[in-house]
Motif scaffolding. Sequence first.
Motif, PDB file in Angstrom:
ATOM      1  N   THR A  63       1.008  -0.860  -0.260  1.00  0.00           N
ATOM      2  CA  THR A  63      -0.099  -0.124   0.160  1.00  0.00           C
ATOM      3  C   THR A  63       1.114   1.449  -0.230  1.00  0.00           C
ATOM      4  N   TRP A  64       0.094   2.476  -0.714  1.00  0.00           N
ATOM      5  CA  TRP A  64       1.377   3.502  -0.169  1.00  0.00           C
ATOM      6  C   TRP A  64       0.217   4.621   0.010  1.00  0.00           C
TER       7      TRP A  64
ATOM      8  N   ASP B 140       4.278   0.466   2.501  1.00  0.00           N
ATOM      9  CA  ASP B 140       4.253  -0.664   2.827  1.00  0.00           C
ATOM     10  C   ASP B 140       4.091  -1.911   2.761  1.00  0.00           C
ATOM     11  N   VAL B 141       5.088  -3.187   2.963  1.00  0.00           N
ATOM     12  CA  VAL B 141       4.186  -4.168   2.866  1.00  0.00           C
ATOM     13  C   VAL B 141       3.717  -4.901   3.438  1.00  0.00           C
TER      14      VAL B 141
ATOM     15  N   MET C 268       8.953 -13.416   2.658  1.00  0.00           N
ATOM     16  CA  MET C 268       7.864 -13.073   1.969  1.00  0.00           C
ATOM     17  C   MET C 268       7.817 -10.958   1.640  1.00  0.00           C
ATOM     18  N   VAL C 269       8.021 -11.069   2.930  1.00  0.00           N
ATOM     19  CA  VAL C 269       7.528  -9.163   3.470  1.00  0.00           C
ATOM     20  C   VAL C 269       8.955  -8.930   2.726  1.00  0.00           C
TER      21      VAL C 269
ATOM     22  N   TYR D  80       3.336  -9.953   9.374  1.00  0.00           N
ATOM     23  CA  TYR D  80       4.374  -8.951   8.929  1.00  0.00           C
ATOM     24  C   TYR D  80       3.681  -7.354   8.174  1.00  0.00           C
ATOM     25  N   ARG D  81       5.412  -6.174   8.111  1.00  0.00           N
ATOM     26  CA  ARG D  81       5.153  -5.345   7.463  1.00  0.00           C
ATOM     27  C   ARG D  81       6.965  -4.407   7.889  1.00  0.00           C
ATOM     28  N   ILE D  82       6.951  -3.824   6.649  1.00  0.00           N
ATOM     29  CA  ILE D  82       7.977  -3.208   6.305  1.00  0.00           C
ATOM     30  C   ILE D  82       7.386  -2.259   5.607  1.00  0.00           C
TER      31      ILE D  82
END
Length: 129
Positions: A44-45, A70-71, A84-85, A117-119
Amino acid sequence: MNAPPLYRLAKLSPSVLAVLGSPEPRIYPWGENTDKTVAYPYATWIEVSGAPYNHLAGRPSVDRTTTQIDVWAKAADPAQAQRMVEEAATALRDAIELDCYITAWRRHPRDPDTKVYRISFDAEWQLNR
Protein backbone atom coordinates in the motif's frame (compact mmCIF):
# COMPACT_ATOMS: atom_id res chain seq x y z
CA MET A 1 0.01 17.92 -8.46
CA ASN A 2 1.32 14.82 -10.23
CA ALA A 3 1.12 11.46 -8.52
CA PRO A 4 4.37 9.58 -7.97
CA PRO A 5 5.01 6.92 -10.64
CA LEU A 6 5.22 4.08 -8.11
CA TYR A 7 2.71 1.76 -9.77
CA ARG A 8 3.98 2.42 -13.30
CA LEU A 9 7.58 1.66 -12.29
CA ALA A 10 6.57 -1.40 -10.29
CA LYS A 11 4.68 -2.85 -13.30
CA LEU A 12 7.88 -2.63 -15.35
CA SER A 13 9.83 -4.77 -12.88
CA PRO A 14 9.90 -8.54 -13.40
CA SER A 15 10.92 -8.94 -9.72
CA VAL A 16 7.88 -6.99 -8.50
CA LEU A 17 5.56 -8.94 -10.80
CA ALA A 18 7.05 -12.21 -9.51
CA VAL A 19 6.30 -11.41 -5.85
CA LEU A 20 3.27 -9.08 -6.03
CA GLY A 21 1.38 -10.63 -8.92
CA SER A 22 1.20 -10.32 -12.67
CA PRO A 23 0.03 -8.70 -14.87
CA GLU A 24 -1.38 -6.30 -12.24
CA PRO A 25 0.73 -6.20 -9.08
CA ARG A 26 -1.02 -6.02 -5.71
CA ILE A 27 -0.15 -2.38 -4.98
CA TYR A 28 -2.99 -0.26 -3.63
CA PRO A 29 -3.49 3.30 -2.42
CA TRP A 30 -3.79 3.25 1.37
CA GLY A 31 -7.13 1.78 2.48
CA GLU A 32 -8.19 0.65 -1.00
CA ASN A 33 -7.32 -3.05 -0.90
CA THR A 34 -10.87 -4.29 -1.29
CA ASP A 35 -10.00 -7.82 -2.42
CA LYS A 36 -12.57 -10.19 -0.96
CA THR A 37 -9.82 -12.67 -0.18
CA VAL A 38 -6.61 -10.83 0.68
CA ALA A 39 -3.62 -12.23 -1.19
CA TYR A 40 -0.22 -11.80 0.42
CA PRO A 41 2.18 -10.21 -0.01
CA TYR A 42 0.79 -6.88 -1.11
CA ALA A 43 1.80 -3.22 -0.84
CA THR A 44 0.00 0.00 0.00
CA TRP A 45 1.10 3.59 -0.43
CA ILE A 46 0.11 7.03 0.77
CA GLU A 47 1.52 10.49 0.14
CA VAL A 48 2.51 11.79 3.58
CA SER A 49 3.95 15.19 2.71
CA GLY A 50 4.67 17.46 -0.20
CA ALA A 51 5.91 20.92 -1.06
CA PRO A 52 6.90 22.92 -4.11
CA TYR A 53 10.60 23.25 -4.80
CA ASN A 54 10.62 27.03 -4.48
CA HIS A 55 13.06 29.45 -6.11
CA LEU A 56 13.76 33.08 -5.28
CA ALA A 57 12.46 34.14 -8.67
CA GLY A 58 9.77 32.50 -10.75
CA ARG A 59 7.36 29.67 -10.26
CA PRO A 60 8.63 26.28 -9.05
CA SER A 61 9.07 23.72 -11.81
CA VAL A 62 9.14 20.74 -9.46
CA ASP A 63 6.99 19.48 -6.60
CA ARG A 64 8.54 17.26 -3.93
CA THR A 65 6.40 14.59 -2.35
CA THR A 66 7.12 11.86 0.17
CA THR A 67 5.30 8.58 -0.21
CA GLN A 68 5.09 5.98 2.54
CA ILE A 69 5.09 2.47 1.12
CA ASP A 70 4.01 -0.44 3.32
CA VAL A 71 4.56 -4.06 2.36
CA TRP A 72 2.44 -6.73 4.07
CA ALA A 73 2.87 -10.52 4.27
CA LYS A 74 1.25 -13.38 6.10
CA ALA A 75 1.77 -17.13 5.92
CA ALA A 76 1.23 -20.16 8.15
CA ASP A 77 5.00 -20.36 8.65
CA PRO A 78 6.32 -17.14 10.28
CA ALA A 79 9.75 -17.56 8.67
CA GLN A 80 8.12 -17.80 5.25
CA ALA A 81 6.03 -14.67 5.90
CA GLN A 82 9.14 -12.77 6.95
CA ARG A 83 10.95 -13.85 3.76
CA MET A 84 7.93 -12.83 1.67
CA VAL A 85 7.74 -9.33 3.14
CA GLU A 86 11.50 -8.80 2.76
CA GLU A 87 11.51 -10.05 -0.84
CA ALA A 88 8.56 -7.85 -1.81
CA ALA A 89 10.01 -4.74 -0.11
CA THR A 90 13.38 -5.31 -1.80
CA ALA A 91 11.74 -5.77 -5.21
CA LEU A 92 9.76 -2.52 -4.82
CA ARG A 93 12.83 -0.63 -3.63
CA ASP A 94 14.87 -1.84 -6.58
CA ALA A 95 12.07 -0.95 -9.01
CA ILE A 96 11.74 2.69 -7.90
CA GLU A 97 15.01 3.88 -6.36
CA LEU A 98 16.52 5.16 -9.60
CA ASP A 99 13.59 7.60 -9.86
CA CYS A 100 13.34 8.72 -6.22
CA TYR A 101 15.26 8.90 -2.96
CA ILE A 102 14.60 6.25 -0.32
CA THR A 103 14.69 8.30 2.89
CA ALA A 104 13.56 5.91 5.65
CA TRP A 105 13.15 2.23 6.47
CA ARG A 106 10.93 0.82 9.21
CA ARG A 107 10.70 -2.84 10.15
CA HIS A 108 7.58 -3.41 12.24
CA PRO A 109 7.08 -6.34 14.59
CA ARG A 110 4.56 -8.95 13.55
CA ASP A 111 1.09 -7.85 14.58
CA PRO A 112 0.10 -10.10 17.51
CA ASP A 113 -3.57 -10.29 16.49
CA THR A 114 -3.43 -10.64 12.69
CA LYS A 115 0.04 -12.28 12.51
CA VAL A 116 0.85 -9.98 9.55
CA TYR A 117 4.43 -8.84 8.95
CA ARG A 118 5.09 -5.33 7.65
CA ILE A 119 8.03 -3.35 6.32
CA SER A 120 7.59 0.37 5.57
CA PHE A 121 9.79 2.76 3.70
CA ASP A 122 9.58 6.34 2.50
CA ALA A 123 10.36 7.51 -1.01
CA GLU A 124 10.87 11.18 -1.83
CA TRP A 125 9.98 12.08 -5.39
CA GLN A 126 10.73 15.23 -7.34
CA LEU A 127 7.94 15.53 -9.87
CA ASN A 128 8.07 17.92 -12.79
CA ARG A 129 5.06 20.16 -13.06
